[in-house]
Design an enzyme around this catalytic site. Sequence first.
Site, PDB file in Angstrom:
ATOM      1  N   GLN A   1      -5.093  -1.493   9.536  1.00 28.24           N
ATOM      2  CA  GLN A   1      -4.986  -2.827   8.929  1.00 28.24           C
ATOM      3  C   GLN A   1      -5.625  -3.879   9.838  1.00 28.24           C
ATOM      4  OE1 GLN A   1      -3.606  -3.494   5.790  1.00 28.24           O
ATOM      5  NE2 GLN A   1      -4.431  -5.534   6.153  1.00 28.24           N
TER       6      GLN A   1
ATOM      7  N   ASP B   1     -11.314   2.883   3.850  1.00 31.80           N
ATOM      8  CA  ASP B   1     -11.741   1.486   3.739  1.00 31.80           C
ATOM      9  C   ASP B   1     -13.260   1.393   3.564  1.00 31.80           C
ATOM     10  OD1 ASP B   1      -9.816  -0.477   3.625  1.00 31.80           O
ATOM     11  OD2 ASP B   1      -9.537  -0.609   5.802  1.00 31.80           O
TER      12      ASP B   1
ATOM     13  N   LYS C   1       0.846  -1.203   0.000  1.00 36.51           N
ATOM     14  CA  LYS C   1       0.000   0.000   0.000  1.00 36.51           C
ATOM     15  C   LYS C   1       0.874   1.242   0.000  1.00 36.51           C
ATOM     16  CE  LYS C   1      -3.904  -2.300   2.134  1.00 36.51           C
ATOM     17  NZ  LYS C   1      -4.606  -2.713   3.355  1.00 36.51           N
TER      18      LYS C   1
END
Length: 280
Positions: free
Chosen positions: A94, A117, A50
């Site tokens: 995460q 997200d 990422k």
Amino acid sequence: MTAILIDGKQVAAALRAEVASRVAALTFTPGLAVVLVGDNPASAVYVRSKDRAAAAAGIAARTIRLPADATEAALLATVAGLNADPAVDGILVQLPLPPQIRPQAVIEAIDPAKDVDGFHPVNVGHLHDGRPTLVPCTPLGVMRLLAHAGVSIRGTRALVLGRSAIVGKPMAALLINADATVTVAHSRTRDLAAECRRAEVLVVAAGRAEMVRGDWVSNDSVVIDVGINRLPDGRLVGDCATAECAAHAAAITPVPGGVGPMTIACLLDNTVTAALGRRA
Ligand code: NAD
């Protein structure tokens, strides 16, 4: 028939390039903060990719690492700091988190405007209302692959196999918003094969290696395989038996190289969307 393989690597590269040119045209640098708790090796790999992809697109990426024994309060304080930081447009914590931390408490602490997200209940609600919002990256990537493959979704019978909050449910919402007639199947669904056979668009996100067989797939359907499973011999396979399914489908995504590469590209896209939403 033999299905066309939908090349996720190529579509993701095009999307990353598009994001990079959008970023280049901005008068500011969008910022993405990724929080990693503990040392789960798979998570560390995701976070590194990422980071690299964000940097290549001109996004200022920063990774904040907390130890595996960090408390929920420490993580919430980190999130609060990022919420308040004007240089940060996107925050991603995460998953999975260590057992002492409740993921929902953390997701709900993220500023919805920075929730790249798309897991915050405010964004989930907007998605289910059919309003523009930050959308979870993997299902967003699937919609882009369908668009790239020229699938016209309006009025089609779609089946989503899997009902997780990360993939299955937002996938179903996006397909409903695109005017498909959507069925969601899951571990309690009766006669799964027959349900799948009715679908013109089949999106599979069950996390079961090669579960969907060729005779589950109707002729001329489009099959999107979200699954990523590592077999004992080390091979990476999807949730569909790709070769068998490709004998029936009109188009199918391979694993690897299908949905996977889209997820990070959509994260970058979401970061720019969040930046424009906050700063425009
Ligand atoms: P999950 O385990 O949270 O959910 C799986 C869903 O599938 C559940 O709703 C369950 O009811 C259903 N299911 C499980 N076994 C089933 C069975 N035998 N029959 C019918 N339904 C069944 O998983 P998830 O987070 O939604 O991920 C699904 C898959 O997608 C996994 O393989 C995961 O690795 C992969 N994934 C890929 C990406 C990507 O970037 N490509 C991103 C997220 C997840």
